[in-house]
Write an enzyme that holds these catalytic residues in place. Sequence first.
Site, PDB file in Angstrom:
ATOM      1  N   GLU A  47      -0.940  16.742  -3.063  1.00  0.00           N
ATOM      2  CA  GLU A  47      -2.161  16.117  -2.522  1.00  0.00           C
ATOM      3  C   GLU A  47      -3.376  16.504  -3.356  1.00  0.00           C
ATOM      4  OE1 GLU A  47      -2.379  13.320  -0.739  1.00  0.00           O
ATOM      5  OE2 GLU A  47      -1.301  14.275   0.909  1.00  0.00           O
ATOM      6  N   HIS A  48      -4.186  15.511  -3.648  1.00  0.00           N
ATOM      7  CA  HIS A  48      -5.383  15.691  -4.488  1.00  0.00           C
ATOM      8  C   HIS A  48      -5.010  16.235  -5.865  1.00  0.00           C
ATOM      9  CE1 HIS A  48      -8.800  14.580  -1.965  1.00  0.00           C
ATOM     10  NE2 HIS A  48      -8.166  15.110  -0.938  1.00  0.00           N
ATOM     11  N   ASP A  50      -3.293  13.701  -8.109  1.00  0.00           N
ATOM     12  CA  ASP A  50      -2.984  12.540  -8.980  1.00  0.00           C
ATOM     13  C   ASP A  50      -4.094  12.301  -9.988  1.00  0.00           C
ATOM     14  OD1 ASP A  50      -4.725  11.553  -6.972  1.00  0.00           O
ATOM     15  OD2 ASP A  50      -3.648   9.658  -6.721  1.00  0.00           O
ATOM     16  N   GLY A 150      -6.181   7.994   5.754  1.00  0.00           N
ATOM     17  CA  GLY A 150      -5.320   8.626   4.763  1.00  0.00           C
ATOM     18  C   GLY A 150      -3.967   7.960   4.584  1.00  0.00           C
ATOM     19  N   SER A 152      -3.784   4.955   3.273  1.00  0.00           N
ATOM     20  CA  SER A 152      -3.991   4.088   2.118  1.00  0.00           C
ATOM     21  C   SER A 152      -4.142   2.605   2.433  1.00  0.00           C
ATOM     22  CB  SER A 152      -2.839   4.297   1.134  1.00  0.00           C
ATOM     23  OG  SER A 152      -3.272   3.945  -0.128  1.00  0.00           O
ATOM     24  N   SER A 153      -4.900   2.324   3.482  1.00  0.00           N
ATOM     25  CA  SER A 153      -5.175   0.913   3.784  1.00  0.00           C
ATOM     26  C   SER A 153      -5.980   0.282   2.663  1.00  0.00           C
ATOM     27  CB  SER A 153      -5.922   0.796   5.111  1.00  0.00           C
ATOM     28  OG  SER A 153      -7.224   1.349   5.023  1.00  0.00           O
ATOM     29  N   ASP A 197      -1.516   5.778  -4.726  1.00  0.00           N
ATOM     30  CA  ASP A 197      -1.363   4.831  -3.614  1.00  0.00           C
ATOM     31  C   ASP A 197      -0.815   3.496  -4.090  1.00  0.00           C
ATOM     32  OD1 ASP A 197      -2.637   6.937  -2.449  1.00  0.00           O
ATOM     33  OD2 ASP A 197      -4.564   5.932  -2.193  1.00  0.00           O
ATOM     34  N   ASN A 240     -14.187   7.096   5.646  1.00  0.00           N
ATOM     35  CA  ASN A 240     -14.146   6.124   4.559  1.00  0.00           C
ATOM     36  C   ASN A 240     -14.530   6.841   3.269  1.00  0.00           C
ATOM     37  OD1 ASN A 240     -15.623   4.282   2.575  1.00  0.00           O
ATOM     38  ND2 ASN A 240     -14.462   2.851   3.804  1.00  0.00           N
TER      39      ASN A 240
HETATM   40  P1  ADP Z   1      -7.672   4.697   3.666  1.00  0.00           P
HETATM   41  O1  ADP Z   1      -7.440   6.158   3.835  1.00  0.00           O
HETATM   42  O2  ADP Z   1      -7.088   3.911   4.804  1.00  0.00           O
HETATM   43  O3  ADP Z   1      -7.287   4.183   2.323  1.00  0.00           O
HETATM   44  P2  ADP Z   1     -10.391   4.174   2.784  1.00  0.00           P
HETATM   45  O4  ADP Z   1     -11.624   4.853   3.238  1.00  0.00           O
HETATM   46  O5  ADP Z   1      -9.977   4.434   1.388  1.00  0.00           O
HETATM   47  O6  ADP Z   1      -9.250   4.544   3.820  1.00  0.00           O
HETATM   48  O7  ADP Z   1     -10.554   2.586   2.952  1.00  0.00           O
HETATM   49  C1  ADP Z   1     -10.741   1.986   4.217  1.00  0.00           C
HETATM   50  C2  ADP Z   1     -11.389   0.613   4.055  1.00  0.00           C
HETATM   51  O8  ADP Z   1     -10.418  -0.375   3.674  1.00  0.00           O
HETATM   52  C3  ADP Z   1     -11.969   0.092   5.366  1.00  0.00           C
HETATM   53  O9  ADP Z   1     -13.270   0.598   5.614  1.00  0.00           O
HETATM   54  C4  ADP Z   1     -11.974  -1.425   5.127  1.00  0.00           C
HETATM   55  O10 ADP Z   1     -13.116  -1.809   4.386  1.00  0.00           O
HETATM   56  C5  ADP Z   1     -10.742  -1.645   4.249  1.00  0.00           C
HETATM   57  N1  ADP Z   1      -9.607  -2.105   5.095  1.00  0.00           N
HETATM   58  C6  ADP Z   1      -8.538  -1.402   5.481  1.00  0.00           C
HETATM   59  N2  ADP Z   1      -7.698  -2.145   6.260  1.00  0.00           N
HETATM   60  C7  ADP Z   1      -8.266  -3.364   6.355  1.00  0.00           C
HETATM   61  C8  ADP Z   1      -7.901  -4.597   7.016  1.00  0.00           C
HETATM   62  N3  ADP Z   1      -6.780  -4.719   7.745  1.00  0.00           N
HETATM   63  N4  ADP Z   1      -8.730  -5.636   6.879  1.00  0.00           N
HETATM   64  C9  ADP Z   1      -9.855  -5.530   6.151  1.00  0.00           C
HETATM   65  N5  ADP Z   1     -10.252  -4.430   5.515  1.00  0.00           N
HETATM   66  C10 ADP Z   1      -9.473  -3.346   5.601  1.00  0.00           C
HETATM   67  P1  NG1 Z   2      -6.704   7.753   0.570  1.00  0.00           P
HETATM   68  O1  NG1 Z   2      -6.989   8.786   1.566  1.00  0.00           O
HETATM   69  O2  NG1 Z   2      -5.510   6.969   0.952  1.00  0.00           O
HETATM   70  O3  NG1 Z   2      -7.863   6.839   0.301  1.00  0.00           O
HETATM   71  C1  NG1 Z   2      -6.981   9.156  -1.811  1.00  0.00           C
HETATM   72  C2  NG1 Z   2      -6.796   8.574  -3.217  1.00  0.00           C
HETATM   73  C3  NG1 Z   2      -5.478   8.982  -3.878  1.00  0.00           C
HETATM   74  C4  NG1 Z   2      -5.271  10.488  -3.809  1.00  0.00           C
HETATM   75  C5  NG1 Z   2      -5.440  10.954  -2.353  1.00  0.00           C
HETATM   76  C6  NG1 Z   2      -5.340  12.455  -2.217  1.00  0.00           C
HETATM   77  C7  NG1 Z   2      -7.708   6.399  -3.833  1.00  0.00           C
HETATM   78  C8  NG1 Z   2      -7.510   4.939  -3.813  1.00  0.00           C
HETATM   79  N1  NG1 Z   2      -6.810   7.119  -3.175  1.00  0.00           N
HETATM   80  O4  NG1 Z   2      -6.216   8.487  -0.841  1.00  0.00           O
HETATM   81  O5  NG1 Z   2      -5.471   8.554  -5.235  1.00  0.00           O
HETATM   82  O6  NG1 Z   2      -6.149  11.161  -4.678  1.00  0.00           O
HETATM   83  O7  NG1 Z   2      -6.689  10.549  -1.810  1.00  0.00           O
HETATM   84  O8  NG1 Z   2      -4.104  12.935  -2.658  1.00  0.00           O
HETATM   85  O9  NG1 Z   2      -8.650   6.874  -4.442  1.00  0.00           O
HETATM   86 MG    MG Z   3      -8.107   4.650   0.416  1.00  0.00          MG
END
Ligand code: ADP
Ligand code: NG1
Ligand code: MG
Length: 463
Positions: A47-48, A50, A150, A152-153, A197, A240
């Site tokens: 974790e953290h 890549d 976390g 990875s949406s 991701d 976010n």
């Molecule tokens: P994650 O850990 O899920 O990757 P991030 O903070 O990196 O979280 O990204 C989350 C953002 O992705 C949300 O604020 C939104 O803008 C976008 N997102 C995620 N799921 C959806 C969805 N089903 N529809 C539209 N936007 C989405």
């Molecule tokens: P999440 O929490 O899914 O957004 C992020 C980074 C990964 C990795 C992990 C920690 C992006 C798109 N994703 O993931 O590359 O560094 O944190 O291991 O930046």
């Molecule tokens: Mg993300």
Amino acid sequence: MEVDYAWGTSSNNVPVQKLEQHFRENFESLQPEYYVKVPGRVNLIGEHVDYCGYSVFPMAIDQCIVVAAKRTTDRQTVELTNLCTERYENVSKNISDISAESLGKTPSWSNYFMCGVKGAREYLSNSQLKTFEKVGFLFAITGNIPESSGLSSSSALVTAAVMATLVGYGVPISRLELAEISAKCERYIGTAGGGMDQAIAVNAKQGYAARIDFNPLAVKQFRLPADAKFVVAQSLAVKNKAASNDFNTRVVECRLASQIIAKKLNLEWEQMTVLANLQKRSGNSLDQMIELVHQHLHVEGYSKSEVCEILSVSEDRLDELSLTANTTDVAEFYLHQRALHVFEEAKRMEEFCRLCENSGGASDLGRLMDDSHSSLRDLYQCSHPDLEELVALCKREGAYGCKLTGAGWGGCVVVMVPSDGAERFVKSVRDQYFSNRETFGRRIDELVFATSPSEGACCVHVK
Ligand code: ADP
Ligand code: NG1
Ligand code: MG
């Protein structure tokens, strides 16, 4: 018109038929021509690391983003609509107006998607761009990956956008290239992430976790121990990653740690922004890198001016060489702790793989996950009080191992539990963690669930 949904009419609980109807309602009764599905992931260890060039060990989960798509030939616009209209507004944009500058301004849902459209277009040659001058897209999107948790949406959304755009143009791409360009273009949103991701989202194989190496990107599939199951639980704290500078501060701290050690070793430090490259260039083992951290980086925080003094550069030059737009005003950088986490986590990840290859026991694997979590909490400082409560509960309930997954500051834990006790475990966590918390109408089975490795991204065309 009949749709050959390779994944069934309700993909992983994603309401594909509703999405199709939503598409028609929003786009003049037109039908989608194809669908793209991209899963989220959990990371079991690594974790953290890549973005520091070290390997990771994720697996795809069932939850995914699905895009219904159609190419248009009379206008050069991208039109987006989301099934969840209350939360995500409709957007229409001229393709040629999607600039890095506009995407970095705000992490709105449509900007994540547009990162992917831009990334796909950057893959095209000039002559292809000319040929597609009049081509635009209609996209309807839905998904069930809990966002900002976390799992990875964000990367599932961006990668789905890259895929949906390239499929629409009819331009083929290898899975490894798709992962690489998706990782690169997600950075337009402002996060300086690694490529974990997108790599797992695209390359996952059902039933397998994967070891992912970087520079060059490589994926190796791994079976997980049969006597263990994996459970995901949400702490309910969300983060976010593009809306604050916490994530990028960690990336930058690792860069500065690398550059300072390089300078102390008389190496050409300016280019040495990645800890794994520093290790390679200096020819040291991970244990020796850990020694160097103790030798050259003090435990107290570093101010920007101290870093500049050590590297003999002006603040402006440091901004250019090492910092991101949102980290130029950070007061203190904790270089010792971050670099120590990265090298120790890289060691744990190697040990985890070795154990998996040699049919190692679940309790040894679990211990590595626990150690990873402690390091993320104490050295990387990316946990959250609610998440800590959840981790303690999981351990009390008999988990082999438990750690935060993804970037942290809240979000989810991934837990390794004995196979025969998984059901009881899920019930106990449900009863104890969620019974007196506000869950904002979310179904309990979305908040804590057993998971097994799912298949990576796919595309299906409407017959
Ligand atoms: P994650 O850990 O899920 O990757 P991030 O903070 O990196 O979280 O990204 C989350 C953002 O992705 C949300 O604020 C939104 O803008 C976008 N997102 C995620 N799921 C959806 C969805 N089903 N529809 C539209 N936007 C989405
Ligand atoms: P999440 O929490 O899914 O957004 C992020 C980074 C990964 C990795 C992990 C920690 C992006 C798109 N994703 O993931 O590359 O560094 O944190 O291991 O930046
Ligand atoms: Mg993300």
